[in-house]
Design a protein around this motif. Sequence first.
Motif, PDB file in Angstrom:
ATOM      1  N   ALA A  24     -10.486  -4.122   6.330  1.00 53.21           N
ATOM      2  CA  ALA A  24     -10.472  -3.730   4.917  1.00 53.21           C
ATOM      3  C   ALA A  24      -9.324  -2.754   4.707  1.00 53.21           C
ATOM      4  N   HIS A  62     -14.253  -8.705 -10.288  1.00 52.44           N
ATOM      5  CA  HIS A  62     -14.174  -8.407  -8.857  1.00 52.44           C
ATOM      6  C   HIS A  62     -12.713  -8.329  -8.407  1.00 52.44           C
ATOM      7  N   ASP A  63     -11.916  -9.301  -8.826  1.00 51.41           N
ATOM      8  CA  ASP A  63     -10.497  -9.301  -8.458  1.00 51.41           C
ATOM      9  C   ASP A  63      -9.775  -8.094  -9.039  1.00 51.41           C
ATOM     10  N   GLN A 114      -8.203  -1.077  -5.931  1.00 48.03           N
ATOM     11  CA  GLN A 114      -8.337  -0.503  -4.592  1.00 48.03           C
ATOM     12  C   GLN A 114      -7.046  -0.667  -3.799  1.00 48.03           C
ATOM     13  N   TYR A 117      -7.871  -1.460   2.366  1.00 42.63           N
ATOM     14  CA  TYR A 117      -7.957  -0.454   1.306  1.00 42.63           C
ATOM     15  C   TYR A 117      -9.135   0.494   1.508  1.00 42.63           C
ATOM     16  N   ASP A 172     -11.118  -5.162  -9.703  1.00 45.48           N
ATOM     17  CA  ASP A 172     -11.547  -4.009  -8.905  1.00 45.48           C
ATOM     18  C   ASP A 172     -10.807  -3.958  -7.575  1.00 45.48           C
ATOM     19  N   GLU A 173     -10.668  -5.118  -6.926  1.00 45.05           N
ATOM     20  CA  GLU A 173      -9.948  -5.159  -5.650  1.00 45.05           C
ATOM     21  C   GLU A 173      -8.486  -4.770  -5.845  1.00 45.05           C
ATOM     22  N   ARG A 218      -1.767  -9.578  -0.758  1.00 43.56           N
ATOM     23  CA  ARG A 218      -3.037  -9.757  -1.463  1.00 43.56           C
ATOM     24  C   ARG A 218      -2.896  -9.342  -2.920  1.00 43.56           C
TER      25      ARG A 218
END
Length: 126
Positions: free
Chosen positions: A106, A68-69, A75, A108, A71-72, A19
């Motif tokens: 999830a 958003h990406d 994480q 993370y 931030d992900e 990911r």
Amino acid sequence: MTAPKHFEVGPLQQRLCERRRELLAALHGEYGDLAGARPPEVLGPESHPDETASRKAHDVLRTALARHDSDELQQIDAALARIAAGRYGACVECGDSIGYERLVAAPYAVRCVSCQTAFEHRANRK
């Protein structure tokens, strides 16, 4: 606080790494122009107002998706650091196991379901 040993971390770590690669490709490719890698398309004076509004809305959406990406990605990097430190799978609040099913959903996640629920309730009260 050490990671629970009742599950294999390898497959989850592999998912996190995959990911991470996807997000980096998107951030450097599709969203690269948001960071100035490509100049924005300039609309001429003959552009219809609807086209200009549509393009602005599209730019706002792309910026939100890139955020958003990003931030992900942060994480995921934090989860990979917890794996390296031997703390992956342990709730940052109570130290109990987060639970394999939750980590599959999830990878993370930093809190067990109980602590995450309490965290969200506190956040909603603010």
